[in-house]
Motif scaffolding. Sequence first.
Motif, PDB file in Angstrom:
ATOM      1  N   HIS A 110      -2.195   4.616  -7.890  1.00 36.97           N
ATOM      2  CA  HIS A 110      -1.742   4.248  -9.230  1.00 36.97           C
ATOM      3  C   HIS A 110      -2.253   2.845  -9.558  1.00 36.97           C
ATOM      4  O   HIS A 110      -2.271   1.969  -8.701  1.00 36.97           O
ATOM      5  CB  HIS A 110      -0.202   4.266  -9.270  1.00 36.97           C
ATOM      6  N   ASP A 145      -1.785  -0.341 -12.460  1.00 39.34           N
ATOM      7  CA  ASP A 145      -1.098  -0.946 -13.589  1.00 39.34           C
ATOM      8  C   ASP A 145      -1.971  -2.063 -14.131  1.00 39.34           C
ATOM      9  O   ASP A 145      -2.422  -2.924 -13.371  1.00 39.34           O
ATOM     10  CB  ASP A 145       0.258  -1.520 -13.154  1.00 39.34           C
ATOM     11  N   VAL A 165       0.498  -3.772 -21.686  1.00 40.34           N
ATOM     12  CA  VAL A 165       0.461  -3.108 -20.386  1.00 40.34           C
ATOM     13  C   VAL A 165       0.065  -1.641 -20.542  1.00 40.34           C
ATOM     14  O   VAL A 165       0.333  -1.010 -21.567  1.00 40.34           O
ATOM     15  CB  VAL A 165       1.810  -3.213 -19.637  1.00 40.34           C
ATOM     16  N   ASP A 191      -1.298   1.937 -17.736  1.00 39.78           N
ATOM     17  CA  ASP A 191      -1.445   2.360 -16.344  1.00 39.78           C
ATOM     18  C   ASP A 191      -2.400   3.533 -16.251  1.00 39.78           C
ATOM     19  O   ASP A 191      -2.905   4.026 -17.259  1.00 39.78           O
ATOM     20  CB  ASP A 191      -0.096   2.685 -15.715  1.00 39.78           C
TER      21      ASP A 191
END
Length: 87
Positions: free
Chosen positions: A55, A57, A65, A67
């Motif tokens: 993952h 971010d 933000v 991801d």
Amino acid sequence: MDLNKTIEETKAYIGMWVTADGQIRHQLLPTNRYDEARGSRESAYQGSFKVSGNHIDYKDDTGFVADGEFKDGILYHGGMILYKQKN
């Protein structure tokens, strides 16, 4: 390469990731910074990123933000599919 290792463990995320049409380009740097180009606009977005397992971010320098996920050598991010550019 051990296929059971995450992309975080292998550091295989470092480098240039590009959409199939070449319009979106994410340069993921070993300093945990990124530089995103869009079309002819170089450095359209810049910021930091953190990889945990498979993952990622992102946090751009304005505070936005987002991801994504790495799966089978492909980065899935914000409805886009990015492929690692071969050197």
